[in-house]
Motif scaffolding. Structure first.
Motif, short mmCIF file in Angstrom:
data_model
loop_
_atom_site.label_atom_id
_atom_site.label_comp_id
_atom_site.label_asym_id
_atom_site.label_seq_id
_atom_site.Cartn_x
_atom_site.Cartn_y
_atom_site.Cartn_z
N LYS A 148 93.82 -136.46 -9.18
CA LYS A 148 92.92 -135.78 -8.23
C LYS A 148 93.54 -134.50 -7.68
N SER A 149 94.82 -134.25 -7.99
CA SER A 149 95.45 -133.02 -7.52
C SER A 149 95.11 -131.85 -8.45
N PRO A 150 94.79 -130.68 -7.89
CA PRO A 150 94.49 -129.52 -8.75
C PRO A 150 95.70 -129.05 -9.55
N ASP A 151 96.90 -129.54 -9.20
CA ASP A 151 98.12 -129.16 -9.93
C ASP A 151 98.53 -130.21 -10.95
N TYR A 152 97.72 -131.23 -11.15
CA TYR A 152 98.11 -132.33 -12.04
C TYR A 152 98.37 -131.81 -13.46
N LYS A 153 99.49 -132.26 -14.04
CA LYS A 153 99.88 -131.72 -15.35
C LYS A 153 99.76 -132.76 -16.47
N GLY A 154 99.20 -133.92 -16.19
CA GLY A 154 99.04 -134.92 -17.23
C GLY A 154 100.26 -135.81 -17.36
N ALA A 155 100.11 -136.90 -18.13
CA ALA A 155 101.21 -137.85 -18.33
C ALA A 155 101.27 -138.21 -19.82
N THR A 156 102.44 -137.94 -20.41
CA THR A 156 102.63 -138.33 -21.81
C THR A 156 102.72 -139.85 -21.89
N LEU A 157 102.01 -140.44 -22.84
CA LEU A 157 102.03 -141.89 -22.99
C LEU A 157 102.88 -142.26 -24.21
N PRO A 158 103.57 -143.39 -24.16
CA PRO A 158 104.38 -143.82 -25.31
C PRO A 158 103.50 -144.46 -26.39
N VAL A 159 102.50 -143.68 -26.81
CA VAL A 159 101.45 -144.20 -27.69
C VAL A 159 101.25 -143.23 -28.85
N THR A 160 101.09 -143.74 -30.04
CA THR A 160 100.57 -142.93 -31.14
C THR A 160 99.34 -143.64 -31.71
N VAL A 161 98.49 -142.83 -32.33
CA VAL A 161 97.22 -143.38 -32.81
C VAL A 161 96.96 -142.90 -34.24
N ASP A 162 96.48 -143.80 -35.09
CA ASP A 162 95.94 -143.44 -36.40
C ASP A 162 94.42 -143.51 -36.29
N PHE A 163 93.78 -142.41 -36.65
CA PHE A 163 92.32 -142.38 -36.60
C PHE A 163 91.73 -142.28 -38.01
N THR A 164 90.63 -142.96 -38.22
CA THR A 164 89.74 -142.59 -39.33
C THR A 164 88.34 -142.51 -38.75
N ALA A 165 87.54 -141.62 -39.29
CA ALA A 165 86.15 -141.52 -38.84
C ALA A 165 85.30 -140.99 -39.97
N GLN A 166 84.16 -141.63 -40.17
CA GLN A 166 83.19 -141.16 -41.15
C GLN A 166 81.91 -140.80 -40.40
N SER A 167 81.35 -139.67 -40.74
CA SER A 167 80.17 -139.19 -40.01
C SER A 167 79.15 -138.61 -40.97
N ALA A 168 77.90 -138.69 -40.54
CA ALA A 168 76.83 -137.98 -41.25
C ALA A 168 76.55 -136.70 -40.48
N ILE A 169 76.59 -135.58 -41.17
CA ILE A 169 76.39 -134.28 -40.53
C ILE A 169 74.99 -133.80 -40.90
N ARG A 170 74.17 -133.51 -39.90
CA ARG A 170 72.79 -133.11 -40.18
C ARG A 170 72.47 -131.79 -39.48
N PRO A 171 72.29 -130.71 -40.24
CA PRO A 171 71.77 -129.50 -39.60
C PRO A 171 70.26 -129.61 -39.47
N PHE A 172 69.71 -129.20 -38.35
CA PHE A 172 68.25 -129.21 -38.20
C PHE A 172 67.86 -128.21 -37.12
N ALA A 173 66.58 -127.89 -37.07
CA ALA A 173 66.10 -126.99 -36.03
C ALA A 173 65.22 -127.77 -35.06
N SER A 174 65.44 -127.54 -33.78
CA SER A 174 64.48 -127.97 -32.76
C SER A 174 63.88 -126.68 -32.19
N HIS A 175 63.08 -126.80 -31.15
CA HIS A 175 62.36 -125.61 -30.71
C HIS A 175 62.23 -125.51 -29.20
N ASN A 176 62.49 -124.31 -28.68
CA ASN A 176 62.00 -123.96 -27.36
C ASN A 176 60.56 -123.49 -27.51
N ILE A 177 59.74 -123.78 -26.54
CA ILE A 177 58.37 -123.26 -26.54
C ILE A 177 58.33 -122.10 -25.55
#
Ligand SMILES: [Zn+2]
Length: 500
Positions: free
Chosen positions: A248-277
């Protein structure tokens, strides 16, 4: 893209079916907007046939057909010279998570997080990251809005809620982007207690929509439930509550965690148009200045998990109510005495995805932004009964405030100027225009009675329960609609308003 020829067809039908507005004879005054007027539109827009008005669905087609049809009947016109009359195509990319894994290793030991406590989306169709170090970044920014920790090549774990040390600081989507821009390999957002985890997971967790022109996010992004985050922090030897407090302090600098992570992710990518009227009511004596009314037509679509009895977030209050008001305002301004200045009407897409349609319009305006003397946004307006005082989000420019005061007072309304409404300034489409220097106001009773507003936000809001019923209070919305007719007339009057 779906049904684009259908859209062209409805636009053409709308054009042909317009009989020229009989507007030469000034009327004695504008007929008051009634609860029944608004209810009729809301019933249709929030009906199940519109499927919750999600961008890029058949619900969008139906929504466009309805709004264009009503605005055409009101006497509005397509903006001259627009390549796609009535419609501004807005290019999007949607990423839908198909599957993903996160393997957390804490000081050499595997940590199993409950599967339902994490949601992952990859930026690209297939992402695989190994041994990513983790850092808890609190809100991700310091008091000046700058990224607060070294996140390059790391997993940044960030809080969803707004930072408590400044009211002009970016909201979570922008903070997530700042961390991506700073080189984060992954950003996980710790969900807030204020939004039920199941609802969040369903509505924003699995699908991410961005403007096609927007910078892409981190290779992996996602959400952690508050419980999953606490389990991870605890396993890392940290006290979750203490970390949140320190952040909550505006000077907060974060905290390094003793954690590592392996990620995998599969996604469907869809380009499309919507509309402003986008539509225009040409002024009787245009002087180069314009008024812009806007409100978002979109809502969340199918929002509840399979198996639920009601899966459609119909968005009756949010924001079929605002569109209903804009239709009735257009009818009165279009059919009554023609205002001096040009008045534009904009129904935006993808407000629910982060004001995206409004941002796109602000970058590609149908009328130069410097010509817009005021933008009046109408959103979530069916909250309060008749007699509720008028609050204004974005007040503080005395000349504008005086116009609002005069119009409201003439209608027998009282003013609420305690400034509480400004808490919502970043949560509405006017923000996208305000960021570009357009004076943007959101005027009405819905943001005056905070108890009523918070009761809605804490219950039906963004849930299938926000559907049309006779219980929705429309008295305040009807009064606010009359006020917007009056405001349109006041700001469009070259003798009354200089057109700053
Ligand atoms: Zn909403």
């Amino acid at each position: 893209m779906r049904h684009s020829s259908f859209r062209a067809a409805i636009a053409a039908v709308a054009l042909l079916s317009v009989t020229p507005a009989v507007s030469a004879a000034p009327t004695k005054g504008d007929a008051p907007v009634t609860e029944a007027d608004l209810a009729a539109h809301m019933k249709i827009l929030a009906g199940d046939a519109f499927e919750g008005r999600a961008p890029g669905t058949e619900g969008e087609d139906r929504t466009i057909a309805y709004i264009v049809g009503e605005w055409a009947k009101a006497g509005l016109e397509a903006v001259p010279g627009s390549a796609t009359p009535w419609l501004q195509p807005v290019p999007f990319v949607e990423t839908q998570a198909l599957g993903g894994t996160a393997k957390f290793t804490v000081q050499g030991r595997n940590l199993a997080l409950a599967n339902d406590g994490i949601v992952l989306t990859g930026r690209d169709a297939s992402v695989s990251l190994v041994g990513v170090p983790a850092v808890f970044v609190g809100y991700g920014v310091d008091g000046a809005g700058q990224v607060n920790a070294d996140v390059k090549g790391k997993l940044a774990i960030m809080m969803f809620d707004n930072a408590p040390f400044g009211d002009k600081l970016p909201r979570y989507r922008e903070r997530r982007q700042l961390l991506a821009d700073a080189g984060a390999s992954a950003v996980l957002v710790i969900a807030t207690d204020a939004v039920p985890w199941d609802a969040l997971r369903e509505s924003v967790g699995s699908k991410v929509m961005r403007l096609a022109s927007a910078k892409s996010g981190a290779p992996v992004s996602g959400f952690l439930s508050p419980e999953a985050a606490d389990a991870l922090l605890k396993a890392s030897g940290q006290d979750g509550a203490a970390l949140r407090e320190a952040a909550k302090s505006p000077d907060y600098k974060g905290a390094t965690l003793p954690v590592t992570v392996d990620f995998t992710a599969q996604s469907a990518i869809r380009p499309f148009a919507s509309h402003n009227i986008v539509a225009k009511l040409p002024g009787a004596k245009p002087d180069g200045k314009a008024i812009l009314f806007l409100g978002h037509w979109d809502h969340l679509g199918i929002c509840a998990p399979e198996g639920e009895a009601d899966r459609i977030c119909n968005g009756a209050v949010d924001n079929a109510s605002g569109i209903a008001v804009l239709i009735e305002v257009a009818k009165r301004l279009g059919r009554g005495a023609r205002p001096d200045r040009d008045i534009y009407f904009l129904a935006t897409t993808a407000e629910e995805k982060g004001l995206l349609g409004a941002h796109y319009f602000a970058d590609h305006p149908a009328v130069p932004l410097s010509d817009i003397t005021v933008a009046l946004n109408v959103d979530t307006i069916a909250i309060s009964p008749r007699g509720t005082p008028v609050a204004t989000i974005g007040r503080g420019k005395p000349a504008y405030d005086a116009v609002v005061r005069e119009a409201a007072t003439k209608l027998g309304r009282t003013l609420d100027d305690d400034g509480e409404a400004d808490a919502f300034i970043q949560r509405q489409d006017g923000w996208a225009l305000g960021a570009k220097g357009v004076t943007s106001l959101m005027v009405g009773g819905s943001f005056s009675d905070m108890k009523l507003l918070e009761a809605f936000l804490g219950s039906d809001y963004h849930r299938p329960a926000d559907e049309f019923s006779d219980k929705i209070p429309l008295g305040g919305a009807a009064e606010d609609a009359d006020l917007h007719v009056a405001l349109g007339r006041a700001f469009a009057d070259t003798k009354r308003w200089p057109g700053k």
